[in-house]
Design a protein around this motif. Structure first.
Motif, PDB file in Angstrom:
ATOM      1  N   ILE A   1       0.862  -1.176   0.000  1.00  0.00           N
ATOM      2  CA  ILE A   1       0.000   0.000   0.000  1.00  0.00           C
ATOM      3  C   ILE A   1       0.902   1.231   0.000  1.00  0.00           C
ATOM      4  O   ILE A   1       2.032   1.196   0.510  1.00  0.00           O
ATOM      5  CB  ILE A   1      -0.981   0.049   1.200  1.00  0.00           C
ATOM      6  CG1 ILE A   1      -0.227   0.148   2.540  1.00  0.00           C
ATOM      7  CG2 ILE A   1      -1.922  -1.131   1.197  1.00  0.00           C
ATOM      8  CD1 ILE A   1      -1.139   0.504   3.696  1.00  0.00           C
ATOM      9  N   HIS A   2       0.410   2.299  -0.629  1.00  0.00           N
ATOM     10  CA  HIS A   2       1.109   3.583  -0.655  1.00  0.00           C
ATOM     11  C   HIS A   2       0.149   4.609  -0.062  1.00  0.00           C
ATOM     12  O   HIS A   2      -0.984   4.751  -0.537  1.00  0.00           O
ATOM     13  CB  HIS A   2       1.459   3.982  -2.088  1.00  0.00           C
ATOM     14  CG  HIS A   2       2.303   2.993  -2.816  1.00  0.00           C
ATOM     15  ND1 HIS A   2       3.631   3.207  -3.110  1.00  0.00           N
ATOM     16  CD2 HIS A   2       2.006   1.774  -3.319  1.00  0.00           C
ATOM     17  CE1 HIS A   2       4.111   2.173  -3.764  1.00  0.00           C
ATOM     18  NE2 HIS A   2       3.135   1.280  -3.909  1.00  0.00           N
ATOM     19  N   ARG A   3       0.600   5.342   0.959  1.00  0.00           N
ATOM     20  CA  ARG A   3      -0.271   6.339   1.575  1.00  0.00           C
ATOM     21  C   ARG A   3       0.575   7.494   2.090  1.00  0.00           C
ATOM     22  O   ARG A   3       1.760   7.336   2.404  1.00  0.00           O
ATOM     23  CB  ARG A   3      -1.096   5.725   2.701  1.00  0.00           C
ATOM     24  CG  ARG A   3      -0.299   5.065   3.821  1.00  0.00           C
ATOM     25  CD  ARG A   3      -1.211   4.291   4.758  1.00  0.00           C
ATOM     26  NE  ARG A   3      -0.454   3.526   5.748  1.00  0.00           N
ATOM     27  CZ  ARG A   3      -0.997   2.618   6.567  1.00  0.00           C
ATOM     28  NH1 ARG A   3      -2.294   2.378   6.528  1.00  0.00           N
ATOM     29  NH2 ARG A   3      -0.248   1.972   7.441  1.00  0.00           N
ATOM     30  N   TYR A   4      -0.061   8.662   2.157  1.00  0.00           N
ATOM     31  CA  TYR A   4       0.619   9.843   2.676  1.00  0.00           C
ATOM     32  C   TYR A   4       0.631   9.815   4.202  1.00  0.00           C
ATOM     33  O   TYR A   4      -0.392   9.560   4.837  1.00  0.00           O
ATOM     34  CB  TYR A   4      -0.072  11.117   2.203  1.00  0.00           C
ATOM     35  CG  TYR A   4       0.427  11.617   0.870  1.00  0.00           C
ATOM     36  CD1 TYR A   4       1.587  12.399   0.793  1.00  0.00           C
ATOM     37  CD2 TYR A   4      -0.242  11.296  -0.306  1.00  0.00           C
ATOM     38  CE1 TYR A   4       2.060  12.866  -0.427  1.00  0.00           C
ATOM     39  CE2 TYR A   4       0.221  11.762  -1.535  1.00  0.00           C
ATOM     40  CZ  TYR A   4       1.380  12.547  -1.582  1.00  0.00           C
ATOM     41  OH  TYR A   4       1.840  12.996  -2.792  1.00  0.00           O
ATOM     42  N   GLU A   5       1.797  10.082   4.745  1.00  0.00           N
ATOM     43  CA  GLU A   5       1.942  10.260   6.198  1.00  0.00           C
ATOM     44  C   GLU A   5       2.868  11.440   6.415  1.00  0.00           C
ATOM     45  O   GLU A   5       3.997  11.455   5.899  1.00  0.00           O
ATOM     46  CB  GLU A   5       2.498   8.991   6.854  1.00  0.00           C
ATOM     47  CG  GLU A   5       1.544   7.796   6.799  1.00  0.00           C
ATOM     48  CD  GLU A   5       2.081   6.572   7.523  1.00  0.00           C
ATOM     49  OE1 GLU A   5       3.153   6.698   8.169  1.00  0.00           O
ATOM     50  OE2 GLU A   5       1.436   5.520   7.444  1.00  0.00           O
ATOM     51  N   ALA A   6       2.380  12.444   7.149  1.00  0.00           N
ATOM     52  CA  ALA A   6       3.151  13.661   7.422  1.00  0.00           C
ATOM     53  C   ALA A   6       3.656  14.303   6.136  1.00  0.00           C
ATOM     54  O   ALA A   6       4.790  14.786   6.057  1.00  0.00           O
ATOM     55  CB  ALA A   6       4.318  13.347   8.359  1.00  0.00           C
ATOM     56  N   GLY A   7       2.813  14.289   5.108  1.00  0.00           N
ATOM     57  CA  GLY A   7       3.151  14.956   3.863  1.00  0.00           C
ATOM     58  C   GLY A   7       4.031  14.173   2.917  1.00  0.00           C
ATOM     59  O   GLY A   7       4.402  14.675   1.856  1.00  0.00           O
ATOM     60  N   HIS A   8       4.393  12.939   3.284  1.00  0.00           N
ATOM     61  CA  HIS A   8       5.253  12.126   2.441  1.00  0.00           C
ATOM     62  C   HIS A   8       4.572  10.778   2.143  1.00  0.00           C
ATOM     63  O   HIS A   8       3.844  10.228   2.983  1.00  0.00           O
ATOM     64  CB  HIS A   8       6.600  11.868   3.123  1.00  0.00           C
ATOM     65  CG  HIS A   8       7.359  13.105   3.442  1.00  0.00           C
ATOM     66  ND1 HIS A   8       8.084  13.811   2.505  1.00  0.00           N
ATOM     67  CD2 HIS A   8       7.495  13.788   4.603  1.00  0.00           C
ATOM     68  CE1 HIS A   8       8.640  14.860   3.067  1.00  0.00           C
ATOM     69  NE2 HIS A   8       8.293  14.875   4.351  1.00  0.00           N
ATOM     70  N   ILE A   9       4.821  10.240   0.962  1.00  0.00           N
ATOM     71  CA  ILE A   9       4.280   8.921   0.618  1.00  0.00           C
ATOM     72  C   ILE A   9       5.098   7.848   1.320  1.00  0.00           C
ATOM     73  O   ILE A   9       6.337   7.809   1.205  1.00  0.00           O
ATOM     74  CB  ILE A   9       4.289   8.695  -0.907  1.00  0.00           C
ATOM     75  CG1 ILE A   9       3.310   9.656  -1.591  1.00  0.00           C
ATOM     76  CG2 ILE A   9       3.926   7.250  -1.233  1.00  0.00           C
ATOM     77  CD1 ILE A   9       3.263   9.516  -3.089  1.00  0.00           C
ATOM     78  N   VAL A  10       4.426   6.997   2.045  1.00  0.00           N
ATOM     79  CA  VAL A  10       5.052   5.877   2.739  1.00  0.00           C
ATOM     80  C   VAL A  10       4.576   4.588   2.089  1.00  0.00           C
ATOM     81  O   VAL A  10       3.380   4.393   1.880  1.00  0.00           O
ATOM     82  CB  VAL A  10       4.704   5.885   4.244  1.00  0.00           C
ATOM     83  CG1 VAL A  10       5.269   4.652   4.928  1.00  0.00           C
ATOM     84  CG2 VAL A  10       5.238   7.155   4.899  1.00  0.00           C
ATOM     85  N   LYS A  11       5.514   3.719   1.763  1.00  0.00           N
ATOM     86  CA  LYS A  11       5.220   2.449   1.108  1.00  0.00           C
ATOM     87  C   LYS A  11       5.384   1.322   2.119  1.00  0.00           C
ATOM     88  O   LYS A  11       6.436   1.185   2.750  1.00  0.00           O
ATOM     89  CB  LYS A  11       6.163   2.243  -0.071  1.00  0.00           C
ATOM     90  CG  LYS A  11       5.992   0.953  -0.831  1.00  0.00           C
ATOM     91  CD  LYS A  11       6.996   0.918  -1.998  1.00  0.00           C
ATOM     92  CE  LYS A  11       6.941  -0.372  -2.766  1.00  0.00           C
ATOM     93  NZ  LYS A  11       7.913  -0.390  -3.895  1.00  0.00           N
ATOM     94  N   THR A  12       4.321   0.545   2.299  1.00  0.00           N
ATOM     95  CA  THR A  12       4.343  -0.594   3.211  1.00  0.00           C
ATOM     96  C   THR A  12       3.998  -1.840   2.410  1.00  0.00           C
ATOM     97  O   THR A  12       3.104  -1.803   1.555  1.00  0.00           O
ATOM     98  CB  THR A  12       3.307  -0.420   4.337  1.00  0.00           C
ATOM     99  OG1 THR A  12       3.537   0.818   4.996  1.00  0.00           O
ATOM    100  CG2 THR A  12       3.392  -1.560   5.342  1.00  0.00           C
ATOM    101  N   GLY A  13       4.703  -2.935   2.672  1.00  0.00           N
ATOM    102  CA  GLY A  13       4.412  -4.118   1.871  1.00  0.00           C
ATOM    103  C   GLY A  13       4.941  -5.397   2.452  1.00  0.00           C
ATOM    104  O   GLY A  13       5.553  -5.423   3.524  1.00  0.00           O
ATOM    105  N   ALA A  14       4.699  -6.475   1.727  1.00  0.00           N
ATOM    106  CA  ALA A  14       5.120  -7.806   2.150  1.00  0.00           C
ATOM    107  C   ALA A  14       5.530  -8.611   0.934  1.00  0.00           C
ATOM    108  O   ALA A  14       4.872  -8.576  -0.104  1.00  0.00           O
ATOM    109  CB  ALA A  14       3.992  -8.519   2.890  1.00  0.00           C
ATOM    110  N   ASN A  15       6.647  -9.335   1.070  1.00  0.00           N
ATOM    111  CA  ASN A  15       7.059 -10.307   0.066  1.00  0.00           C
ATOM    112  C   ASN A  15       6.314 -11.605   0.352  1.00  0.00           C
ATOM    113  O   ASN A  15       6.342 -12.124   1.474  1.00  0.00           O
ATOM    114  CB  ASN A  15       8.574 -10.517   0.148  1.00  0.00           C
ATOM    115  CG  ASN A  15       9.097 -11.549  -0.830  1.00  0.00           C
ATOM    116  OD1 ASN A  15      10.035 -12.276  -0.517  1.00  0.00           O
ATOM    117  ND2 ASN A  15       8.527 -11.624  -2.012  1.00  0.00           N
ATOM    118  N   ILE A  16       5.592 -12.114  -0.654  1.00  0.00           N
ATOM    119  CA  ILE A  16       4.725 -13.273  -0.456  1.00  0.00           C
ATOM    120  C   ILE A  16       5.485 -14.561  -0.767  1.00  0.00           C
ATOM    121  O   ILE A  16       6.001 -14.744  -1.872  1.00  0.00           O
ATOM    122  CB  ILE A  16       3.458 -13.175  -1.325  1.00  0.00           C
ATOM    123  CG1 ILE A  16       2.798 -11.803  -1.128  1.00  0.00           C
ATOM    124  CG2 ILE A  16       2.505 -14.308  -0.999  1.00  0.00           C
ATOM    125  CD1 ILE A  16       2.440 -11.463   0.288  1.00  0.00           C
TER     126      ILE A  16
END
Length: 346
Positions: A245-260
């Motif tokens: 998922i990509h979402r803005y946090e504190a004005g910056h895009i943060v990418k969170t993910g998992a290798n399946i």
């Protein structure tokens, strides 16, 4: 818990109504190896349709038919006696709420339905695709599936200098990508989105099923990018399959993910490029739960997208990937058998 028809692994295209419904249960206390049965109500009696053993997470996943003669079925889970633990059973659950999806496309005929539009039809250096662009020429429908391709751009005779880490990594043929979305026709908020996909095996491109928010992403907005699945090709070190998922946090895009992990494959003869698998996400106001053929692969909570999302299917060749594949190995293909959405509204 009964889930939609999101279990359908296989080598060939298939009817989405023939997919199995997914069922998931958690039995506590956790007792690894305990026998757990899925039972369906037939008349006045319960009959066992599947048996598995409890894993270290305490979770058990099943796949079973969603209906009979177009009628919903009722199921329960029974955990047998195990050492000092007594037998227990769940409350019955029905498949009724999942029998009619909100939206579906089986890719029949020989052309895309009007629900889809072609995306990214210009070269986009800012998106790391100075050497490739989306094109209708890279999308074909037939045989019950849509095939998204990476192919040479026949209109460009010169080679493109592909950048990797800011340096020219080589010169390659300009490429056309299959890249389609429902941004002009369909979006939804909360529920399940699922697609049955077979990926290309080679590295040098990445196939994706993803969603973006209506109105786009921006600082302060509540819409996020949800990458249900992305496959970058196999490697000798690890699976090339991811969810993000990509979402803005504190004005910056943060990418969170998992290798399946490849443990979600169906045995040593299976592969993400050998068979179709159903990749899905369950979207609620509080979390996203990702699954493959009904088995949970990853979940994430926190600030979850609150605005309607539209669907995207793509096979993209970013500049940094081009050194992984030779021009002579084109075209490459990603096949999508069907896409479905079950909207819940919450």
């Amino acid at each position: 818990m009964a889930l939609p028809q999101i279990v359908q692994h296989g080598r060939r295209v298939a009817r989405p109504n023939a997919a199995k419904a997914a069922f998931t249960a958690t039995v506590k206390p956790i007792a690894v190896g305990r026998i757990v049965r899925l039972q369906v109500l037939r008349g006045s009696s319960w009959r066992t349709v599947d048996t598995v053993r409890q894993d270290a997470d305490g979770r058990i996943d099943f796949g079973a038919r969603a209906s009979k003669n177009d009628q919903a079925l009722r199921y329960r889970v029974v955990a047998g006696r195990f050492r000092s633990l007594p037998a227990v059973k769940s409350r019955p659950v029905s498949t009724a709420r999942w029998l009619k999806p909100t939206w579906t496309d089986q890719f029949g005929g020989r052309s895309l339905s009007p629900a889809w539009s072609h995306r990214g039809q210009t070269y986009q250096p800012a998106s790391l695709r100075r050497c490739s662009k989306g094109s209708a020429k890279a999308v074909r429908v037939g045989g019950g599936a849509v095939r998204l391709r990476v192919m040479r751009d026949p209109s460009r005779a010169t080679k493109c200098p592909a950048l990797k880490n800011g340096q020219i990594a080589g010169r390659y043929a300009y490429r056309l990508n299959g890249h389609i979305g429902t941004d002009q026709s369909f979006s939804f908020r909360y529920g399940f989105a699922a697609a049955r996909i077979k990926f290309p095996r080679l590295r040098g491109q990445h196939g994706s099923f993803w969603m973006q928010p209506i109105g786009g992403m921006y600082p302060g907005g509540t819409g996020h990018e949800i990458d249900v699945t992305e496959f970058f090709g196999g490697t000798h070190k690890r699976s090339g399959l991811f969810s993000y998922i990509h979402r803005y946090e504190a004005g910056h895009i943060v990418k969170t993910g998992a290798n399946i992990s490849d443990r979600f494959l169906h045995g040593p003869g299976d592969g993400w490029g050998k068979s179709f698998h159903v990749f899905s996400v369950q979207w609620t106001p509080r979390r996203l739960i990702f699954r493959i053929d009904g088995r949970e692969t990853w979940r994430v909570g926190g600030r979850i997208s609150r605005v309607p999302q539209y669907l995207i299917l793509s096979l993209l060749s970013s500049d940094y990937e081009l050194p992984e594949i030779e021009d002579r190995q084109l075209p490459q293909h990603m096949a999508v058998d069907w896409v479905r959405v079950w909207e819940t509204g919450r």
